[in-house]
Design a protein around this motif. Structure first.
Motif, PDB file in Angstrom:
ATOM      1  N   THR A  42     118.063 -42.011  31.112  1.00 11.71           N
ATOM      2  CA  THR A  42     119.610 -41.907  31.146  1.00 11.71           C
ATOM      3  C   THR A  42     120.079 -40.607  30.289  1.00 11.71           C
ATOM      4  OG1 THR A  42     119.878 -43.025  28.769  1.00 11.71           O
ATOM      5  CG2 THR A  42     119.645 -44.319  30.791  1.00 11.71           C
ATOM      6  N   ARG A  43     121.346 -40.445  30.707  1.00 18.21           N
ATOM      7  CA  ARG A  43     122.030 -39.394  30.137  1.00 18.21           C
ATOM      8  C   ARG A  43     121.886 -39.204  28.697  1.00 18.21           C
ATOM      9  NH1 ARG A  43     127.213 -35.946  31.740  1.00 18.21           N
ATOM     10  NH2 ARG A  43     126.710 -36.822  33.764  1.00 18.21           N
ATOM     11  N   GLU A  44     122.107 -40.410  28.034  1.00 14.47           N
ATOM     12  CA  GLU A  44     121.889 -40.655  26.802  1.00 14.47           C
ATOM     13  C   GLU A  44     120.622 -40.362  25.968  1.00 14.47           C
ATOM     14  OE1 GLU A  44     124.124 -40.653  23.751  1.00 14.47           O
ATOM     15  OE2 GLU A  44     125.367 -40.021  25.545  1.00 14.47           O
ATOM     16  N   ALA A  62     122.883 -27.958  32.828  1.00 15.52           N
ATOM     17  CA  ALA A  62     123.290 -29.479  33.410  1.00 15.52           C
ATOM     18  C   ALA A  62     124.709 -29.629  33.813  1.00 15.52           C
ATOM     19  CB  ALA A  62     122.977 -30.402  32.027  1.00 15.52           C
ATOM     20  N   GLU A  90     125.611 -30.634  37.391  1.00 19.01           N
ATOM     21  CA  GLU A  90     126.551 -31.928  37.862  1.00 19.01           C
ATOM     22  C   GLU A  90     127.819 -31.309  38.683  1.00 19.01           C
ATOM     23  OE1 GLU A  90     128.432 -35.143  34.833  1.00 19.01           O
ATOM     24  OE2 GLU A  90     128.724 -33.198  34.233  1.00 19.01           O
ATOM     25  N   GLU A  92     124.551 -37.750  38.538  1.00 17.62           N
ATOM     26  CA  GLU A  92     123.874 -38.135  37.390  1.00 17.62           C
ATOM     27  C   GLU A  92     122.216 -37.531  37.155  1.00 17.62           C
ATOM     28  OE1 GLU A  92     124.502 -39.979  33.341  1.00 17.62           O
ATOM     29  OE2 GLU A  92     125.786 -39.182  35.123  1.00 17.62           O
ATOM     30  N   TYR A 150     122.335 -33.909  36.559  1.00 21.12           N
ATOM     31  CA  TYR A 150     122.693 -33.441  35.288  1.00 21.12           C
ATOM     32  C   TYR A 150     121.720 -33.694  34.185  1.00 21.12           C
ATOM     33  CZ  TYR A 150     124.963 -33.431  30.776  1.00 21.12           C
ATOM     34  OH  TYR A 150     125.395 -33.239  29.382  1.00 21.12           O
ATOM     35  N   ILE A 151     121.018 -34.528  34.390  1.00 20.87           N
ATOM     36  CA  ILE A 151     119.740 -35.223  33.601  1.00 20.87           C
ATOM     37  C   ILE A 151     118.297 -33.953  33.788  1.00 20.87           C
ATOM     38  CG2 ILE A 151     118.043 -36.680  33.429  1.00 20.87           C
ATOM     39  CD1 ILE A 151     120.069 -38.796  33.788  1.00 20.87           C
TER      40      ILE A 151
END
Length: 198
Positions: A4-6, A31, A35, A47, A50-51
């Motif tokens: 996940t992003r987190e 990132a 995005e 998403e 970004y990751i």
């Protein structure tokens, strides 16, 4: 599989504890660009973009290496089961599918080099590989850079920049601008974006 992003941000923060440096903010900028471009394209997973942009240089966690960071990132992400990220760790430095145009030291063992070559040969590039190659070229630790200025800076530092790689980066810029029908620097907020603190 993707984190996940987190989880991806946690991996970067963890990496910076082992090897502090401007690479973390470079990754944040990449990132951000990935995005924004993916969103403007309309048919890409924002998403995921970004990751992948965030983790393309995660191999830098293991110390100051040139070609070695490609190997380190690939093996590290494979070990965590993040195969899509591992692929990006491998492909982001090789626009034209060859290690011959790598700029920097070949600071890898024979075994590591063999693994890079073997895995690269098996890889088919997709739009995400291309996107992160472009974003790597757009991303500075201080924000979004002009691609030609960035390549000239690398040329100055290393004494050369392969023409095929130069052309490839310019073609990637044209390709994604055509797909978005917008200027890449406007989309990536070149004049206003600055990476925050991790």
């Amino acid at each position: 599989m993707l984190p996940t992003r987190e989880e991806a941000l946690k991996l970067i923060r963890d990496g910076l504890l082992f090897n502090p440096g401007p690479w973390g903010k470079h990754c944040l900028t990449a990132a951000h660009c990935a995005e924004k471009i993916a969103s403007a394209c309309g048919d890409m997973d924002v998403e995921k973009a970004y990751i992948l942009g965030l983790l393309h240089d995660i191999g830098r966690k293991f110390g100051v290496r040139h070609l070695g960071h490609v190997y380190d990132g690939y093996v590290y992400m494979k070990s965590l089961g993040y195969d899509e990220v591992a692929k990006i760790c491998l492909t982001h430095s090789f626009n034209n599918h060859t290690i011959d145009e790598y700029i920097g030291k070949f600071d890898v063992t024979d075994e590591e080099l063999t693994i890079i070559k073997t895995e690269l040969a098996k890889t088919t590039y997709d739009e995400y590989d291309r996107l992160i190659q472009l974003c790597d070229c757009l991303a500075g630790a201080e924000g979004v850079l002009d691609i030609e200025n960035r390549m000239n800076d690398i040329k100055k530092r290393y004494g050369f920049y392969p023409q095929d790689k130069w052309n490839s980066n310019m073609n990637l810029k044209q390709y994604f601008e055509g797909k978005m029908n917008k200027d890449i620097y406007l989309i990536c907020e070149k004049d206003t974006f600055a990476p925050g603190d991790l």
